[in-house]
Design a protein around this motif. Structure first.
Motif, PDB file in Angstrom:
ATOM      1  N   ARG A   1      -2.042   6.070   9.075  1.00 59.65           N
ATOM      2  CA  ARG A   1      -1.870   6.157  10.515  1.00 59.65           C
ATOM      3  C   ARG A   1      -0.416   6.343  10.910  1.00 59.65           C
ATOM      4  O   ARG A   1      -0.104   6.512  12.057  1.00 59.65           O
ATOM      5  CB  ARG A   1      -2.441   4.901  11.168  1.00 59.65           C
ATOM      6  CG  ARG A   1      -3.929   4.789  10.949  1.00 59.65           C
ATOM      7  CD  ARG A   1      -4.446   3.493  11.457  1.00 59.65           C
ATOM      8  NE  ARG A   1      -3.721   2.374  10.865  1.00 59.65           N
ATOM      9  CZ  ARG A   1      -3.760   1.156  11.336  1.00 59.65           C
ATOM     10  NH1 ARG A   1      -4.443   0.885  12.405  1.00 59.65           N
ATOM     11  NH2 ARG A   1      -3.100   0.195  10.734  1.00 59.65           N
ATOM     12  N   GLY A   2       0.447   6.238   9.923  1.00 66.78           N
ATOM     13  CA  GLY A   2       1.857   6.429  10.218  1.00 66.78           C
ATOM     14  C   GLY A   2       2.401   5.421  11.209  1.00 66.78           C
ATOM     15  O   GLY A   2       3.282   5.710  12.002  1.00 66.78           O
ATOM     16  N   GLU A   3       1.854   4.205  11.169  1.00 70.66           N
ATOM     17  CA  GLU A   3       2.278   3.207  12.159  1.00 70.66           C
ATOM     18  C   GLU A   3       2.987   2.029  11.538  1.00 70.66           C
ATOM     19  O   GLU A   3       3.688   1.301  12.228  1.00 70.66           O
ATOM     20  CB  GLU A   3       1.042   2.626  12.857  1.00 70.66           C
ATOM     21  CG  GLU A   3       0.389   3.531  13.810  1.00 70.66           C
ATOM     22  CD  GLU A   3      -0.778   2.840  14.464  1.00 70.66           C
ATOM     23  OE1 GLU A   3      -0.848   2.879  15.695  1.00 70.66           O
ATOM     24  OE2 GLU A   3      -1.614   2.257  13.742  1.00 70.66           O
TER      25      GLU A   3
ATOM     26  N   GLU B   1       0.830  -1.215   0.000  1.00 69.54           N
ATOM     27  CA  GLU B   1       0.000   0.000   0.000  1.00 69.54           C
ATOM     28  C   GLU B   1       0.861   1.260   0.000  1.00 69.54           C
ATOM     29  O   GLU B   1       0.534   2.251  -0.661  1.00 69.54           O
ATOM     30  CB  GLU B   1      -0.958  -0.020   1.200  1.00 69.54           C
ATOM     31  CG  GLU B   1      -2.047  -1.062   1.011  1.00 69.54           C
ATOM     32  CD  GLU B   1      -3.098  -1.073   2.116  1.00 69.54           C
ATOM     33  OE1 GLU B   1      -4.126  -1.727   1.919  1.00 69.54           O
ATOM     34  OE2 GLU B   1      -2.875  -0.439   3.172  1.00 69.54           O
ATOM     35  N   ASN B   2       1.965   1.220   0.726  1.00 70.27           N
ATOM     36  CA  ASN B   2       2.867   2.378   0.703  1.00 70.27           C
ATOM     37  C   ASN B   2       3.410   2.604  -0.697  1.00 70.27           C
ATOM     38  O   ASN B   2       3.535   3.739  -1.146  1.00 70.27           O
ATOM     39  CB  ASN B   2       4.033   2.170   1.671  1.00 70.27           C
ATOM     40  CG  ASN B   2       3.638   2.481   3.110  1.00 70.27           C
ATOM     41  OD1 ASN B   2       2.569   3.030   3.367  1.00 70.27           O
ATOM     42  ND2 ASN B   2       4.512   2.124   4.037  1.00 70.27           N
ATOM     43  N   ALA B   3       3.743   1.513  -1.382  1.00 69.24           N
ATOM     44  CA  ALA B   3       4.303   1.635  -2.733  1.00 69.24           C
ATOM     45  C   ALA B   3       3.265   2.261  -3.667  1.00 69.24           C
ATOM     46  O   ALA B   3       3.599   3.093  -4.519  1.00 69.24           O
ATOM     47  CB  ALA B   3       4.737   0.271  -3.251  1.00 69.24           C
TER      48      ALA B   3
ATOM     49  N   ALA C   1       4.667   8.855  12.137  1.00 68.85           N
ATOM     50  CA  ALA C   1       5.288   9.591  11.039  1.00 68.85           C
ATOM     51  C   ALA C   1       4.496   9.287   9.784  1.00 68.85           C
ATOM     52  O   ALA C   1       4.416   8.136   9.355  1.00 68.85           O
ATOM     53  CB  ALA C   1       6.738   9.130  10.857  1.00 68.85           C
ATOM     54  N   THR C   2       3.864  10.281   9.234  1.00 73.07           N
ATOM     55  CA  THR C   2       3.108  10.067   8.006  1.00 73.07           C
ATOM     56  C   THR C   2       3.115  11.341   7.186  1.00 73.07           C
ATOM     57  O   THR C   2       3.128  12.445   7.738  1.00 73.07           O
ATOM     58  CB  THR C   2       1.654   9.628   8.288  1.00 73.07           C
ATOM     59  OG1 THR C   2       0.960   9.532   7.041  1.00 73.07           O
ATOM     60  CG2 THR C   2       0.906  10.595   9.197  1.00 73.07           C
ATOM     61  N   SER C   3       3.109  11.179   5.880  1.00 73.68           N
ATOM     62  CA  SER C   3       2.995  12.349   5.008  1.00 73.68           C
ATOM     63  C   SER C   3       1.550  12.471   4.541  1.00 73.68           C
ATOM     64  O   SER C   3       1.223  13.307   3.733  1.00 73.68           O
ATOM     65  CB  SER C   3       3.915  12.167   3.804  1.00 73.68           C
ATOM     66  OG  SER C   3       3.615  10.940   3.171  1.00 73.68           O
ATOM     67  N   LYS C   4       0.685  11.604   5.072  1.00 75.58           N
ATOM     68  CA  LYS C   4      -0.630  11.475   4.461  1.00 75.58           C
ATOM     69  C   LYS C   4      -1.766  12.197   5.175  1.00 75.58           C
ATOM     70  O   LYS C   4      -2.810  12.422   4.588  1.00 75.58           O
ATOM     71  CB  LYS C   4      -0.951   9.996   4.262  1.00 75.58           C
ATOM     72  CG  LYS C   4       0.075   9.375   3.321  1.00 75.58           C
ATOM     73  CD  LYS C   4       0.067   7.890   3.269  1.00 75.58           C
ATOM     74  CE  LYS C   4       1.343   7.397   2.588  1.00 75.58           C
ATOM     75  NZ  LYS C   4       1.493   5.965   2.647  1.00 75.58           N
ATOM     76  N   ILE C   5      -1.625  12.500   6.446  1.00 71.20           N
ATOM     77  CA  ILE C   5      -2.645  13.340   7.085  1.00 71.20           C
ATOM     78  C   ILE C   5      -1.968  14.444   7.889  1.00 71.20           C
ATOM     79  O   ILE C   5      -0.892  14.240   8.459  1.00 71.20           O
ATOM     80  CB  ILE C   5      -3.607  12.588   8.042  1.00 71.20           C
ATOM     81  CG1 ILE C   5      -2.830  11.678   8.978  1.00 71.20           C
ATOM     82  CG2 ILE C   5      -4.679  11.852   7.323  1.00 71.20           C
ATOM     83  CD1 ILE C   5      -3.710  11.080  10.059  1.00 71.20           C
TER      84      ILE C   5
HETATM   85  P1  ADP Z   1       1.455   5.785   6.517  1.00 76.83           P
HETATM   86  O1  ADP Z   1       1.472   4.992   5.256  1.00 76.83           O
HETATM   87  O2  ADP Z   1       0.236   5.513   7.327  1.00 76.83           O
HETATM   88  O3  ADP Z   1       1.720   7.216   6.318  1.00 76.83           O
HETATM   89  P2  ADP Z   1       3.762   4.290   7.109  1.00 76.83           P
HETATM   90  O4  ADP Z   1       4.442   3.958   8.373  1.00 76.83           O
HETATM   91  O5  ADP Z   1       3.260   3.156   6.284  1.00 76.83           O
HETATM   92  O6  ADP Z   1       2.594   5.263   7.454  1.00 76.83           O
HETATM   93  O7  ADP Z   1       4.717   5.187   6.239  1.00 76.83           O
HETATM   94  C1  ADP Z   1       5.228   6.388   6.771  1.00 76.83           C
HETATM   95  C2  ADP Z   1       5.583   7.345   5.678  1.00 76.83           C
HETATM   96  O8  ADP Z   1       6.734   6.911   4.971  1.00 76.83           O
HETATM   97  C3  ADP Z   1       4.532   7.529   4.601  1.00 76.83           C
HETATM   98  O9  ADP Z   1       3.578   8.507   4.985  1.00 76.83           O
HETATM   99  C4  ADP Z   1       5.354   7.984   3.404  1.00 76.83           C
HETATM  100  O10 ADP Z   1       5.566   9.364   3.461  1.00 76.83           O
HETATM  101  C5  ADP Z   1       6.682   7.279   3.628  1.00 76.83           C
HETATM  102  N1  ADP Z   1       6.790   6.051   2.795  1.00 76.83           N
HETATM  103  C6  ADP Z   1       6.565   4.795   3.209  1.00 76.83           C
HETATM  104  N2  ADP Z   1       6.771   3.898   2.218  1.00 76.83           N
HETATM  105  C7  ADP Z   1       7.116   4.627   1.136  1.00 76.83           C
HETATM  106  C8  ADP Z   1       7.459   4.279  -0.212  1.00 76.83           C
HETATM  107  N3  ADP Z   1       7.455   3.006  -0.647  1.00 76.83           N
HETATM  108  N4  ADP Z   1       7.786   5.286  -1.053  1.00 76.83           N
HETATM  109  C9  ADP Z   1       7.788   6.575  -0.617  1.00 76.83           C
HETATM  110  N5  ADP Z   1       7.475   6.953   0.628  1.00 76.83           N
HETATM  111  C10 ADP Z   1       7.140   5.999   1.510  1.00 76.83           C
END
Ligand code: ADP
Ligand code: MG
Length: 603
Positions: A97-99, A34-36, A78-82
């Motif tokens: 959720r940055g978890e 999902e991150n990818a 840590a999240t860039s999403k919210i």
């Molecule tokens: P979330 O996805 O809930 O934000 P994660 O712990 O899964 O929390 O990831 C933390 C942060 O790391 C993401 O918000 C994103 O900014 C960065 N990140 C994670 N995986 C990737 C990836 N494959 N490519 C680019 N950025 C990533």
């Protein structure tokens, strides 16, 4: 009295929190994939070793991360999403959720390499149990590669909770399927123990389903499409005649996210109501798009359950859309499908040589609810090989010479006073015969199971399974996950007289089977064998499972009338077994009714 509340050290707090997010290798697969996707990748590779115990790696060609982000992303929250709590209600991305990464880092050894397109050099970071142990600049491709090694190396209790490799691998595949189905425009590949087992190229949803579950699906799918003010429905439902006994491919995606919903499932199933008997399940791949404010996907920690603001309407819309699709298909069976598009996607070996138009055969008498009465035919063949036929005298002599394990056998010590030919069948199920001290009642189904089990064991040990060529080879089309398992099963199946050949990575052909299985429903038998195979862990238990399942499936059924000679052969063969008294699944094959007991009933 002194204070007793203490703050947990970070490492412990992280491990506890990780327990909720990372339960097994498949949970990490889901989060990393999902991150990818959130990073905008259009090509994603998943690499697995030992069902994810030693390695889960995801390589993407997405946005990559800056050096600071590469370090920060491992921190909890840590999240860039919210940015604020308002964002929680309008989530468009997968994670939020940055978890995930913090949790993965807490319970494994992690290596990440990442580079943004605008950077000349990437960064590599190694973390063990939440501690950064190395960070350096590296040359690497644009995008991100994250390896999770030795999951739960620091939490042995959790490691011990993991199931067998086939079970964990099946969970991983399930996550992979869900993400791959939700994103047909992204190319995915899966490498398991160094072999590429799935490769699905960017394409449309139909191609994706076919790529994951096999060519068979091409003819099964009926498009579903409905646009209303509250929801847009799209995807495919499967034709009723392809409904299966085991819950097969049933997928819902809401705003691109896989969800489980018995409520939505019910809406679809009810649309098939008059077309399917209760025990059959239709397949479907259904996508719902709606205003994120109208759904709450946060009610479950692993985010696969959902609550809708306007449940009733969604139910009604989905149900009627399904009904309409099935109805339309019944009227005009041709469906919109671009044959070339799917062909472009077959393994390249198939593309060589002239292409011939696919032949379509129609069986006008086909009735999906009609189950074959294969047994009637089967019984016309000699029930049991006669070369081993024994008469009762010699049979009992054999027993007398045998050792203690047969001691509890009621009839072995009795002198023969049972005339061959004196058998009665009761209820087309039990064979009754007279022994010196009373009666024995044999369950024909369980007795035949025992005979088959012992025969199959000998076949497997000696590779002595005899098989007869099938007039028409049976094509078995499988999902990639199952195809891997079937390849593993081939040697054992061959030894048992089932000749199975690989056609390509999703298709197999059965060309010959043991004589007693000639008329069985081989596709269904393969389904059952696969389920059984998945559930057992060691090679030995897998082989035992195969044998007992084949025996259970092919043994004479209860309710089948037997000729006198067949009864005699069955009883002869039963008592020639090394363990005649118990069936494949541990039930008694016969009981004895003593004369004394009979007399007692008359007192
Ligand atoms: P979330 O996805 O809930 O934000 P994660 O712990 O899964 O929390 O990831 C933390 C942060 O790391 C993401 O918000 C994103 O900014 C960065 N990140 C994670 N995986 C990737 C990836 N494959 N490519 C680019 N950025 C990533
Ligand atoms: Mg995430």
């Amino acid at each position: 009295m002194s204070d007793i509340i203490r703050l947990l050290p970070d490492s412990v707090a992280n491990q506890i929190a990780a327990g909720e997010v990372i339960q097994r290798p498949a949970s990490a697969v889901k989060e990393l994939l999902e991150n990818a996707i959130d990073a905008g990748a259009d090509s994603i590779t998943l690499i697995i070793k030992d069902a994810g115990r030693t390695l889960v790696q995801v390589i993407d060609n997405g946005s990559g991360m800056s050096v600071t982000d590469a370090r920060l992303c491992w921190e909890r929250h840590a999240t860039s999403k919210i940015k604020s709590s308002d964002d929680l209600f309008a989530i468009k991305t997968m994670g939020f959720r940055g978890e995930a990464l913090a949790s993965i880092a807490a319970v494994s050894q992690v290596e990440m390499k990442t580079r943004r397109p605008q950077d000349d050099i990437g960064v590599s970071i190694q973390i063990e149990a939440s501690q950064v142990i190395k960070q350096e600049f590296v040359h690497c491709n644009v995008g991100t590669s994250i390896s999770m090694k030795n999951l739960f190396f620091n939490v042995p209790v959790r490691r011990n909770f993991l199931k067998s490799n086939p079970v964990e691998y099946t969970h991983i595949l399930e996550e992979f399927y869900r993400v791959a189905l939700a994103n047909p425009a992204i190319t995915f590949s899966l490498i398991n123990n160094n072999a590429e087992v799935i490769k699905v190229k960017s394409g449309n949803l139909r191609q994706r389903v076919v790529g994951l579950f096999g060519m068979d699906y091409n003819e099964r799918l009926i498009p579903i499409e409905e646009q209303t003010s509250i929801v847009h429905i799209s995807g495919f439902v499967c034709k009723p005649e392809f409904a299966r006994k085991k819950r097969g491919e049933q997928y819902f995606f809401v705003n691109g996210r896989f969800i489980k919903s018995s409520f939505l499932n019910h809406a679809i199933v009810s649309a098939y109501k008059d077309l399917l008997p209760d025990q059959l399940h239709p397949g479907y791949f259904v996508f719902l798009e709606m205003d994120p404010k109208q759904v709450d996907i946060n009610i479950h920690p692993t985010k696969t359950e959902i609550k809708f603001e306007d449940e009733k309407s969604i139910y009604a819309i989905l149900r009627s859309a399904t009904q309409r699709s099935i109805g339309r298909f019944n009227v005009s069976p041709t469906i919109d499908f671009d044959q070339e598009a799917v062909l472009s996607f077959l393994p390249t070996s198939k593309m060589e040589g002239p292409l011939t138009a696919p032949a379509i055969t129609v069986n006008p008498d086909f009735n999906p609810f009609h189950t074959q009465t294969s047994r009637t035919r089967q019984m016309e063949m000699p029930l049991i090989e006669r070369n081993s036929a024994k008469n009762w005298e010699s049979l009992y002599q054999g027993f007398e010479n045998r050792n203690s394990k047969l001691d509890e056998l009621p009839i072995q010590t009795e002198s023969v006073n049972l005339n061959s030919g004196v058998f009665f069948q009761v209820n087309d199920t039990y064979i009754i015969s007279r022994v010196k001290s009373g009666l024995i009642i044999i369950d024909q189904h369980l007795a035949h199971q025992r005979i088959l089990v012992e025969r199959l064991e000998t076949m497997l040990n000696n590779h002595s399974g005899v098989s007869q060529k099938l007039m028409f080879p049976v094509l078995i089309n499988l999902a990639a996950a199952d195809a891997v398992l079937v390849s593993e099963m081939i040697p054992a199946l061959n030894a048992l007289g089932i000749e199975l050949h690989t056609v390509d990575n999703l298709n197999f052909q059965i060309t010959a089977v043991a004589p007693y299985m000639q008329e069985s429903d081989l596709e269904e038998l393969m389904d059952v064998l696969l389920e059984e195979y998945k559930a057992s862990s060691t090679l030995e238990s897998k082989q035992r499972a195969l044998i007992s399942k084949i025996a259970v499936r092919t043994a004479i059924k209860r309710g089948q009338t037997l000729q006198l000679s067949e009864m005699e052969a069955l009883v002869n063969d039963l008592f020639a077994c090394s363990q005649p008294q118990i069936s494949a699944n541990g039930k008694p094959t016969y009981i004895r009714l003593e004369t004394a007991e009979i007399s007692k009933r008359f007192e």
